[in-house]
Design a protein around this motif. Structure first.
Motif, PDB file in Angstrom:
ATOM      1  N   ALA A   6       1.068  -1.396  -0.031  1.00 17.16           N
ATOM      2  CA  ALA A   6       0.085   0.020  -0.165  1.00 17.16           C
ATOM      3  C   ALA A   6       1.064   1.121  -0.004  1.00 17.16           C
ATOM      4  O   ALA A   6       1.995   1.241   0.509  1.00 17.16           O
ATOM      5  CB  ALA A   6      -0.993  -0.031   1.147  1.00 17.16           C
ATOM      6  N   ASN A  53      -2.845   0.594  -4.631  1.00 17.66           N
ATOM      7  CA  ASN A  53      -3.407   0.231  -3.739  1.00 17.66           C
ATOM      8  C   ASN A  53      -4.820  -0.363  -4.425  1.00 17.66           C
ATOM      9  O   ASN A  53      -5.722  -1.197  -3.887  1.00 17.66           O
ATOM     10  CB  ASN A  53      -4.006   1.376  -2.652  1.00 17.66           C
ATOM     11  CG  ASN A  53      -3.001   1.955  -2.095  1.00 17.66           C
ATOM     12  OD1 ASN A  53      -1.962   1.522  -2.129  1.00 17.66           O
ATOM     13  ND2 ASN A  53      -3.200   2.803  -1.238  1.00 17.66           N
ATOM     14  N   SER A 106      -7.449  -4.312   3.760  1.00 20.04           N
ATOM     15  CA  SER A 106      -8.096  -2.920   3.692  1.00 20.04           C
ATOM     16  C   SER A 106      -7.823  -2.362   5.069  1.00 20.04           C
ATOM     17  O   SER A 106      -6.641  -2.527   5.559  1.00 20.04           O
ATOM     18  CB  SER A 106      -9.735  -3.252   3.644  1.00 20.04           C
ATOM     19  OG  SER A 106     -10.484  -2.157   3.712  1.00 20.04           O
ATOM     20  N   SER A 107      -8.874  -1.635   5.613  1.00 19.84           N
ATOM     21  CA  SER A 107      -8.307  -0.711   6.927  1.00 19.84           C
ATOM     22  C   SER A 107      -9.663  -0.259   7.556  1.00 19.84           C
ATOM     23  O   SER A 107     -10.807   0.067   6.617  1.00 19.84           O
ATOM     24  CB  SER A 107      -7.351   0.505   6.504  1.00 19.84           C
ATOM     25  OG  SER A 107      -7.423   1.293   7.440  1.00 19.84           O
ATOM     26  N   LYS A 158      -8.640   1.972   0.098  1.00 24.44           N
ATOM     27  CA  LYS A 158      -9.043   0.825   1.155  1.00 24.44           C
ATOM     28  C   LYS A 158     -10.446   0.275   1.349  1.00 24.44           C
ATOM     29  O   LYS A 158     -10.820  -1.009   1.312  1.00 24.44           O
ATOM     30  CB  LYS A 158      -8.361   1.124   2.478  1.00 24.44           C
ATOM     31  CG  LYS A 158      -7.017   0.983   2.589  1.00 24.44           C
ATOM     32  CD  LYS A 158      -6.424  -0.211   2.086  1.00 24.44           C
ATOM     33  CE  LYS A 158      -4.959  -0.244   2.068  1.00 24.44           C
ATOM     34  NZ  LYS A 158      -4.295  -1.608   1.573  1.00 24.44           N
ATOM     35  N   ASN A 183     -10.659  -1.897  -1.767  1.00 24.69           N
ATOM     36  CA  ASN A 183     -10.382  -3.478  -1.571  1.00 24.69           C
ATOM     37  C   ASN A 183     -11.225  -4.106  -0.682  1.00 24.69           C
ATOM     38  O   ASN A 183     -11.441  -5.359  -0.928  1.00 24.69           O
ATOM     39  CB  ASN A 183      -8.797  -3.298  -0.843  1.00 24.69           C
ATOM     40  CG  ASN A 183      -7.608  -3.032  -1.814  1.00 24.69           C
ATOM     41  OD1 ASN A 183      -7.389  -4.177  -2.587  1.00 24.69           O
ATOM     42  ND2 ASN A 183      -7.330  -2.064  -1.949  1.00 24.69           N
ATOM     43  N   ARG A 204     -10.195  -5.666   7.604  1.00 28.96           N
ATOM     44  CA  ARG A 204     -10.207  -4.230   7.805  1.00 28.96           C
ATOM     45  C   ARG A 204      -9.379  -4.061   9.329  1.00 28.96           C
ATOM     46  O   ARG A 204     -10.020  -4.121  10.221  1.00 28.96           O
ATOM     47  CB  ARG A 204     -11.760  -3.786   8.042  1.00 28.96           C
ATOM     48  CG  ARG A 204     -12.361  -3.723   6.975  1.00 28.96           C
ATOM     49  CD  ARG A 204     -13.754  -2.767   7.120  1.00 28.96           C
ATOM     50  NE  ARG A 204     -14.462  -2.643   5.966  1.00 28.96           N
ATOM     51  CZ  ARG A 204     -14.583  -1.633   5.193  1.00 28.96           C
ATOM     52  NH1 ARG A 204     -13.438  -0.887   5.222  1.00 28.96           N
ATOM     53  NH2 ARG A 204     -15.251  -1.384   4.132  1.00 28.96           N
TER      54      ARG A 204
END
Length: 266
Positions: free
Chosen positions: A99, A121, A148-149, A166, A169, A191
């Protein structure tokens, strides 16, 4: 729970090789080690050649698995594709961890940084998943982990572009989870909250965010959850935060809360 020896069932499902993008250190290095412990051969991709080769040597010596490594800029999909198609080994698991996160107010982020974030990304994980899905479908087994996040669960000031990528994704992982499951392929979008990597420690000038986890713990929890659903949120605090941010708070409240959490980033 920690895996300290090869796991033949995991290797049978997701082996014989795992490809980890963004693998040289931090969370990518933790995924590489967790998969080496399970007995999978590794294909490691990252930009920094010396660090990547050092990680490869250590894992090969410690876990007695084959490790293939290539230094590549993952923003360059055509070069990445060329490397992957020329590997000559069957990849049963993709972990896309790479990323690029431009930090700061959107007005101060350059066009070049935004293009790089989109390439690393979004474009490369999307097309790499496409590239590797076909042979997995043919074998009737495999897996993918797309990082992801929690930042991508809503708009995140000072990380606006990164958070948006993110979110992409996470949604991609959910769609692929449903589509590929009938072919025996497990897909999970992770996440993650704040991960205590060297990069995070450099960027965060204040104390670590609540729920911050070590990279090894995130990798282990994510791999253990593979096959159990389309979404993985490592850590009880992060699960609670995700519930509050997405179910209880109004959207503007969630954005305001994220703004407080990212205020110390630079």
């Amino acid at each position: 729970m920690r895996y300290d020896k090869a796991d033949p069932l995991f290797r049978e499902k997701y082996g014989p090789y795992a490809l980890i993008a963004g693998a040289s250190y931090g969370l990518g290095g933790a995924f590489s080690e967790a998969l080496a412990r399970r007995g999978l051969g590794l294909v490691l991709l990252a930009r920094e050649k010396e660090r990547l080769e050092s990680t490869a040597r250590r894992l090969k010596e410690q876990y007695k698995v084959e490790v293939i490594c290539h230094a590549v800029d993952l923003a360059d999909y055509e070069k990445t594709k060329s490397l992957v198609t020329g590997l000559g080994v069957p990849v049963g698991l993709l972990v896309y961890n790479a990323a690029f996160a431009p930090i700061g107010l959107f007005e101060d982020i350059s066009e070049e940084q935004l293009a790089l974030a989109a390439a690393v990304n979004v474009k490369t994980p999307l097309l790499l998943a496409k590239l590797l899905a076909a042979p997995m479908i043919a074998r009737g087994r495999g897996g993918m982990v797309l990082m992801s996040s929690l930042a991508g669960a809503q708009g995140t000031p000072k990380l606006a572009a990164y958070a948006a990528t993110k979110a992409f994704n996470a949604i991609l992982a959910e769609g692929l989870w449903k589509e590929l499951k009938p072919h025996g392929i497990d897909v999970a979008g992770c996440r993650a909250g704040a991960v205590l990597t060297p990069g995070y420690r450099r960027a965060e000038k204040t104390k670590a965010a609540p729920g911050s986890l070590e990279a090894g713990e995130v990798a282990e929890r994510t791999l253990r959850a593979l096959g159990k659903g389309p979404l993985v949120i490592p850590g009880a605090v992060n699960k609670l935060a995700y519930f509050v941010m997405t179910r209880l708070l109004p959207r503007r409240g969630a954005i305001a809360l994220m703004s407080k959490n990212t205020g110390g980033l630079s």
